[in-house]
Enzyme design. Structure first.
Site, short mmCIF file in Angstrom:
data_model
loop_
_atom_site.label_atom_id
_atom_site.label_comp_id
_atom_site.label_asym_id
_atom_site.label_seq_id
_atom_site.Cartn_x
_atom_site.Cartn_y
_atom_site.Cartn_z
N LYS A 77 0.93 -1.03 -0.06
CA LYS A 77 0.12 -0.14 -0.10
C LYS A 77 0.86 0.93 -0.03
O LYS A 77 1.99 1.09 0.64
CB LYS A 77 -0.93 -0.23 1.23
CG LYS A 77 -2.11 1.10 1.42
CD LYS A 77 -2.73 0.98 2.69
CE LYS A 77 -3.64 2.00 2.72
NZ LYS A 77 -4.50 2.01 4.30
N SER A 152 -9.36 1.88 3.38
CA SER A 152 -8.51 2.62 2.38
C SER A 152 -7.70 1.72 1.52
O SER A 152 -7.33 2.17 0.43
CB SER A 152 -7.93 3.61 3.15
OG SER A 152 -7.03 3.01 4.14
N SER A 176 -9.30 -0.50 7.31
CA SER A 176 -8.72 -0.47 6.00
C SER A 176 -8.21 -1.99 5.35
O SER A 176 -7.99 -1.82 4.25
CB SER A 176 -7.84 0.74 5.90
OG SER A 176 -8.79 1.80 5.86
#
Ligand code: GLN
Length: 482
Positions: A77, A152, A176
């Site tokens: 990420k 997210s 997330s």
């Protein structure tokens, strides 16, 4: 075919000479280009990954011992630092910024032979639940491209979902990792607070943030956790205990699990999800797992508490992005310093990040501090105490992961509605306990949804063993509710 292999199977095929790491990287690169329109990757380190794969192949063929993650293809990420590579938190404010050191998790992956394939799209500074808050455009869910992948860490979930990498690392401050895992039909683990060092993880809310793991099998998730968890001299909040997750299946314990009655009866919960989890609980009871419903009177306080505390921490953490030290700076000449800060921050941050900085600054401001921030800290304390009491009686808690399956891109516009949908995930971050989303169900439209399991703090071993057992239970097809 290399389509899906667990790390163990992959290693066997490498040792037998059926496949090479170079082939595996090429396979993932093809998947990435075939799914480029999903926008899961911000950058792919193609040449570098192929080169590393070739080195690993040669080392193996020369008889060198294999690292635990030899040749395993991992995506990060875009909030996890990889030295000498860009990192942007999917924000314009970090434009042009390059990591000057490795995150501890990245370093540990590399030390065990992993291949880092690229940076994955996410909500800006990990703030969001749909991946629609990225400065680089939304990510689409491969199961239905009109739907969000969750957030997210949406790019990281889609990358594993499509087989573009074997494992992704995301971050989970309030769901997330678990929420996009739920929307994409894969496994997402958020370990206990402090289990994995946060060194080199771009901070959102430091007392909540935790690196999490996406994978397709518990076995792989456990392996990666074992590699990256444990004490770290660069993060004083990292647990001093090594994470031990190896299980002795000959000594299987009897599990006692509870669920929150009011959580399963909550008006926001999709009735199909509620019915499917009820059925899972009933089936689990028939295989000897003890199940009990309990009252959890703090349920409606957890979302407000989470948003007061995380925005407060975010307003402080994000104050470092001033247009001077990192990334983006407004180009106007002859303006004073305050205007330079204001313009750089106004142009560099997106609307959701600005909303949270404003909210966080407000709850910390004189006159409101006690009414909001102190109060929320007190509620967090109550939650922690209540959680301890629950784990004196039970081994695990079962909850839904998300109240609904993946929704359509652009469908949800009201920020409060989006915040409220975090009702089941933020609890684990407030209490610091580990939680996992297991992809057990699909609804009639073929949309996946998961079940969430939590254990006491630093008991990842039990959590993963129990997850394995639950994944084996024949789950009833999603119940239709008329
Ligand atoms: N949806 C939550 C938020 O926006 C969780 C985010 C996260 O875990 N990073 O704060």
């Amino acid at each position: 075919m290399l389509d899906f292999l667990s790390v163990k199977e992959y290693h066997t095929s490498l040792i037998n000479g059926q496949h090479t790491c170079v082939e595996a990287v090429s396979f993932c690169l093809e998947k990435i280009s075939a799914t480029a329109h999903l926008n899961a990757w911000l950058e792919v380190f193609e040449a570098e990954a192929l080169e590393r794969a070739d080195e690993l192949d040669k080392a193996r063929q020369n008889g060198q011992p294999l690292g635990k993650l030899h040749g395993v293809i991992v995506g990060l990420k875009d909030v996890i630092c990889f030295k000498d590579h860009k990192v942007s938190a999917s924000s314009r404010i970090l434009e042009g910024f390059t990591s000057v050191y490795h995150a501890t998790a990245t370093k540990r992956l590399l030390d065990e032979g992993a291949i880092i394939l690229g940076r994955q799209n996410c909500d800006e500074f990990a703030m969001g639940s749909s991946n629609e808050n990225s400065a680089f455009g939304p990510v689409k869910n491969a199961i239905d491209e009109e739907r969000v992948p969750g957030g997210s860490s949406g790019g990281s979930a889609v990358a594993v979902q499509t087989g573009s990498c074997m494992i992704s690392l995301g971050s989970d401050t309030g769901g997330s990792v678990r929420q996009p895992a739920d929307f994409c039909g894969i496994i997402g683990l958020k370990p206990s607070y402090g289990c994995i060092s946060r060194y080199g993880l771009i901070a959102y809310a430091s007392s909540f943030d935790q690196i999490g793991i996406f994978g397709k099998s518990i076995e792989d998730v456990r392996l990666v956790l074992d590699v990256i968890a444990g004490p770290d001299e660069f993060d004083s909040t990292a647990s001093q205990k090594p994470a031990i997750t190896v299980v002795d299946t000959s000594k299987e314990q009897k599990y006692r699990i509870c669920y929150f009655k009011n959580a399963l009866e909550h008006p926001s919960l999709d009735p199909v999800i509620a019915a499917s989890i009820q059925e899972l609980l009933q089936t689990a009871a028939t295989v000897g797992i003890e199940i009990e419903g309990i009252d959890f009177e703090l349920l409606d306080y957890i979302v407000p508490t989470y948003y007061v505390l995380t925005t407060a921490e975010a307003s402080s953490n994000l104050s470092r992005y001033d247009g001077i030290k990192f990334g983006y700076r407004n180009k106007q000449k002859n303006i004073d310093l305050t205007d330079l800060y204001k313009l750089s921050r106004s142009e560099g941050f997106g609307p959701e990040v600005k909303r949270r900085i404003l909210l966080g600054t407000f709850v910390l401001s004189e006159g409101y501090y006690d009414a909001y921030f102190t109060k929320a800290q007190q509620v967090r304390r109550l939650l922690v105490e209540k959680t301890k009491l629950i784990f004196e009686q039970f081994d695990a808690i079962i909850l839904p992961t998300v109240p609904t399956p993946a929704y359509r891109l652009g469908e949800k516009k009201d920020p409060i509605e989006i915040f409220l949908a975090d009702i089941y995930t933020v609890y684990a971050n407030l209490a610091g306990i580990p939680a996992i989303s297991l992809p057990l169900f699909k609804n009639e439209q073929g949309l996946p949804f998961g079940v969430q399991v939590m254990s006491s703090q630093h008991n990842e071993k039990l959590l993963l063993r129990l997850s394995e057992l639950l994944m084996k239970i024949e789950t009833p097809a999603a119940t239709s509710v008329d």
